[in-house]
Design an enzyme around this catalytic site. Sequence first.
Site, PDB file in Angstrom:
ATOM      1  N   ARG A   1       0.823  -1.221   0.000  1.00  0.00           N
ATOM      2  CA  ARG A   1       0.000   0.000   0.000  1.00  0.00           C
ATOM      3  C   ARG A   1       0.857   1.271   0.000  1.00  0.00           C
ATOM      4  O   ARG A   1       0.502   2.287   0.609  1.00  0.00           O
ATOM      5  CB  ARG A   1      -0.962   0.051   1.197  1.00  0.00           C
ATOM      6  CG  ARG A   1      -1.997  -1.029   1.214  1.00  0.00           C
ATOM      7  CD  ARG A   1      -2.937  -0.951   0.008  1.00  0.00           C
ATOM      8  NE  ARG A   1      -3.702  -2.171  -0.041  1.00  0.00           N
ATOM      9  CZ  ARG A   1      -3.263  -3.300  -0.607  1.00  0.00           C
ATOM     10  NH1 ARG A   1      -2.101  -3.324  -1.246  1.00  0.00           N
ATOM     11  NH2 ARG A   1      -3.999  -4.380  -0.597  1.00  0.00           N
TER      12      ARG A   1
ATOM     13  N   GLU B   1      -5.485   4.023   5.750  1.00  0.00           N
ATOM     14  CA  GLU B   1      -5.161   3.762   4.336  1.00  0.00           C
ATOM     15  C   GLU B   1      -5.524   4.950   3.429  1.00  0.00           C
ATOM     16  O   GLU B   1      -4.758   5.277   2.529  1.00  0.00           O
ATOM     17  CB  GLU B   1      -5.878   2.492   3.868  1.00  0.00           C
ATOM     18  CG  GLU B   1      -5.474   2.107   2.461  1.00  0.00           C
ATOM     19  CD  GLU B   1      -6.164   0.862   1.956  1.00  0.00           C
ATOM     20  OE1 GLU B   1      -6.064  -0.196   2.596  1.00  0.00           O
ATOM     21  OE2 GLU B   1      -6.799   0.953   0.886  1.00  0.00           O
TER      22      GLU B   1
ATOM     23  N   SER C   1     -11.132  -0.219   2.886  1.00  0.00           N
ATOM     24  CA  SER C   1     -10.466  -0.440   4.182  1.00  0.00           C
ATOM     25  C   SER C   1      -9.938   0.878   4.707  1.00  0.00           C
ATOM     26  O   SER C   1      -9.217   1.585   4.001  1.00  0.00           O
ATOM     27  CB  SER C   1      -9.292  -1.402   4.020  1.00  0.00           C
ATOM     28  OG  SER C   1      -9.774  -2.649   3.607  1.00  0.00           O
TER      29      SER C   1
HETATM   30  C1  LIG Z   1     -15.723   0.013  -1.695  1.00  0.00           C
HETATM   31  C2  LIG Z   1     -14.237   0.229  -1.840  1.00  0.00           C
HETATM   32  C3  LIG Z   1     -13.393  -0.867  -1.978  1.00  0.00           C
HETATM   33  C4  LIG Z   1     -12.006  -0.673  -2.117  1.00  0.00           C
HETATM   34  N1  LIG Z   1     -11.203  -1.766  -2.247  1.00  0.00           N
HETATM   35  C5  LIG Z   1      -9.863  -1.608  -2.387  1.00  0.00           C
HETATM   36  C6  LIG Z   1      -9.011  -2.744  -2.515  1.00  0.00           C
HETATM   37  O1  LIG Z   1      -9.454  -3.889  -2.521  1.00  0.00           O
HETATM   38  N2  LIG Z   1      -7.688  -2.517  -2.643  1.00  0.00           N
HETATM   39  C7  LIG Z   1      -7.157  -1.275  -2.663  1.00  0.00           C
HETATM   40  O2  LIG Z   1      -5.928  -1.135  -2.772  1.00  0.00           O
HETATM   41  N3  LIG Z   1      -7.943  -0.162  -2.563  1.00  0.00           N
HETATM   42  C8  LIG Z   1      -9.271  -0.310  -2.411  1.00  0.00           C
HETATM   43  N4  LIG Z   1     -10.089   0.786  -2.278  1.00  0.00           N
HETATM   44  C9  LIG Z   1      -9.502   2.135  -2.278  1.00  0.00           C
HETATM   45  C10 LIG Z   1      -9.547   2.843  -3.647  1.00  0.00           C
HETATM   46  O3  LIG Z   1     -10.582   2.374  -4.438  1.00  0.00           O
HETATM   47  C11 LIG Z   1      -8.234   2.695  -4.418  1.00  0.00           C
HETATM   48  O4  LIG Z   1      -7.168   3.167  -3.647  1.00  0.00           O
HETATM   49  C12 LIG Z   1      -8.281   3.448  -5.754  1.00  0.00           C
HETATM   50  O5  LIG Z   1      -7.126   3.192  -6.493  1.00  0.00           O
HETATM   51  C13 LIG Z   1      -8.424   4.955  -5.581  1.00  0.00           C
HETATM   52  O6  LIG Z   1      -8.692   5.481  -6.863  1.00  0.00           O
HETATM   53  P1  LIG Z   1      -9.345   6.906  -7.060  1.00  0.00           P
HETATM   54  O7  LIG Z   1      -9.270   7.237  -8.503  1.00  0.00           O
HETATM   55  O8  LIG Z   1     -10.691   6.931  -6.457  1.00  0.00           O
HETATM   56  O9  LIG Z   1      -8.331   7.810  -6.242  1.00  0.00           O
HETATM   57  P2  LIG Z   1      -8.658   9.065  -5.316  1.00  0.00           P
HETATM   58  O10 LIG Z   1      -9.385   8.600  -4.105  1.00  0.00           O
HETATM   59  O11 LIG Z   1      -9.285  10.155  -6.082  1.00  0.00           O
HETATM   60  O12 LIG Z   1      -7.186   9.508  -4.909  1.00  0.00           O
HETATM   61  C14 LIG Z   1      -6.406   8.689  -4.081  1.00  0.00           C
HETATM   62  C15 LIG Z   1      -4.983   9.256  -4.050  1.00  0.00           C
HETATM   63  O13 LIG Z   1      -4.396   9.120  -5.334  1.00  0.00           O
HETATM   64  C16 LIG Z   1      -4.001  10.404  -5.834  1.00  0.00           C
HETATM   65  N5  LIG Z   1      -4.254  10.395  -7.270  1.00  0.00           N
HETATM   66  C17 LIG Z   1      -5.384  10.012  -7.899  1.00  0.00           C
HETATM   67  N6  LIG Z   1      -5.223  10.092  -9.233  1.00  0.00           N
HETATM   68  C18 LIG Z   1      -3.957  10.551  -9.446  1.00  0.00           C
HETATM   69  C19 LIG Z   1      -3.186  10.871 -10.606  1.00  0.00           C
HETATM   70  N7  LIG Z   1      -3.676  10.731 -11.850  1.00  0.00           N
HETATM   71  N8  LIG Z   1      -1.923  11.341 -10.425  1.00  0.00           N
HETATM   72  C20 LIG Z   1      -1.397  11.515  -9.181  1.00  0.00           C
HETATM   73  N9  LIG Z   1      -2.079  11.225  -8.054  1.00  0.00           N
HETATM   74  C21 LIG Z   1      -3.333  10.751  -8.191  1.00  0.00           C
HETATM   75  C22 LIG Z   1      -4.839  11.412  -5.078  1.00  0.00           C
HETATM   76  O14 LIG Z   1      -4.183  12.661  -5.014  1.00  0.00           O
HETATM   77  C23 LIG Z   1      -4.945  10.739  -3.722  1.00  0.00           C
HETATM   78  O15 LIG Z   1      -3.761  11.006  -3.001  1.00  0.00           O
HETATM   79  C24 LIG Z   1     -11.472   0.635  -2.120  1.00  0.00           C
HETATM   80  C25 LIG Z   1     -12.335   1.738  -1.979  1.00  0.00           C
HETATM   81  C26 LIG Z   1     -13.708   1.533  -1.835  1.00  0.00           C
HETATM   82  C27 LIG Z   1     -14.615   2.723  -1.690  1.00  0.00           C
END
Ligand SMILES: Cc1cc2nc3c(=O)[nH]c(=O)nc-3n(C[C@H](O)[C@H](O)[C@H](O)COP(=O)(O)OP(=O)(O)OC[C@H]3O[C@@H](n4cnc5c(N)ncnc54)[C@H](O)[C@@H]3O)c2cc1C
Length: 366
Positions: A173, A352, A249
């Site tokens: 992570r 996380e 999580s």
């Molecule tokens: C129901 C649920 C289940 C999940 N299950 C998992 C799982 O099984 N495993 C897991 O690892 N995660 C899980 N997650 C967490 C999440 O979905 C992941 O971490 C996902 O990759 C976040 O993507 P996002 O586009 O929503 O990022 P955001 O939430 O918008 O951003 C997260 C971080 O990434 C940065 N970021 C986003 N895009 C960019 C970019 N293009 N360039 C630079 N920085 C960027 C943001 O600044 C922030 O710091 C879960 C979340 C939910 C709600």
Amino acid sequence: MTTASSLPPWGPRERVALAPLTTLELGGPARYLAEAEDQGTIVDALRWAAGLGLPVTVLGGGSNVVVADGGVDGLVLRIGLRGVAVERAADTALVTAAAGEPWDELVARCVDEGWAGLECLSGIPGTVGATPIQNVGAYGQDVAQTIERVRALDRRTCEATTLLPADLRFGYRSSALREQPERHVVLAVSFRLRVASAATVAYPELGRVLAAGRQPPTVAAVREAVLELRRGKSMVLDANDPNRRSAGSFFINPVLSAPELAALRERAAAGGITDEVPTFAADGDRCRIPAAWLIERAGFAKGHLSGRVGISTRHSLALVNRGGATADELLSLARHIAARVDERFGVRLRPEPVFLGFPAGNPLDP
Ligand SMILES: Cc1cc2nc3c(=O)[nH]c(=O)nc-3n(C[C@H](O)[C@H](O)[C@H](O)COP(=O)(O)OP(=O)(O)OC[C@H]3O[C@@H](n4cnc5c(N)ncnc54)[C@H](O)[C@@H]3O)c2cc1C
């Protein structure tokens, strides 16, 4: 001073609510928000913000962030770059997806092609560009296993650059991108997938679900099994699920050294806990402890309620906004859980999600 009438043509808007752009659905507004659908807009936005001395925060699908009730100062840049390209080799496919592509659509497409490498990551919300940030992982797979390179914009020079796994320093992570969020904007990610390959199943819970079916399982069978397991834990976004407002999580599984694990075992036994502390191998002689085990044995069951926030009824690691909650309410519950785990087991939990608009440091510290 910048006023709405002097805002630049690429479209930043003032005081935009961020809660609807996140899966937790809480927190205040962005001082400015812009949607970037091409690299030129990202560059314009970074230069504009630098000229005004405004901090820039990058947002993807908002599924791994907690936004402060006071909102986020400066410019929030939402990445909407789209496009997928495939380069085929003999037994591999190099799949390059733009940062704003919805992650699960990419996984579904690769699974449809029969390409192996992403199938265990089915059903995770968010965008492709966020996956390298925390080395997204689930069910025995993480993106570090397949990422060949990341195309990113250096925020200081506004030049595009290629980052290789050695630059990305992936961990559990974690990555260099997560450690230094002010350095890069991810533009695209390239995954090296195996063609016509059976899926590898490394996760016992998933192995058990698949054991009854074909051996070895196809990538499509693995995707279906993962989605089924995730649905049972409210880990797939579903508008009708009362547990839906979460960031997945909330706590990272702590990694302990051998002496730390021995101390934990001692405290658990002294506290009358008779079941063995579960462990998973981490790097070197260290091991990972399920945060869920610690939380449950510290007295927090699934479905624990605390006003408008609580623990998911199906997953003890997911904190949920039950409707209308504030970020402070969520954080109070998180701190309460972390303090009890620390008191009982001497283990400090870490969150996380990424905290936006909060002071630096561990937001779980009292
Ligand atoms: C129901 C649920 C289940 C999940 N299950 C998992 C799982 O099984 N495993 C897991 O690892 N995660 C899980 N997650 C967490 C999440 O979905 C992941 O971490 C996902 O990759 C976040 O993507 P996002 O586009 O929503 O990022 P955001 O939430 O918008 O951003 C997260 C971080 O990434 C940065 N970021 C986003 N895009 C960019 C970019 N293009 N360039 C630079 N920085 C960027 C943001 O600044 C922030 O710091 C879960 C979340 C939910 C709600």
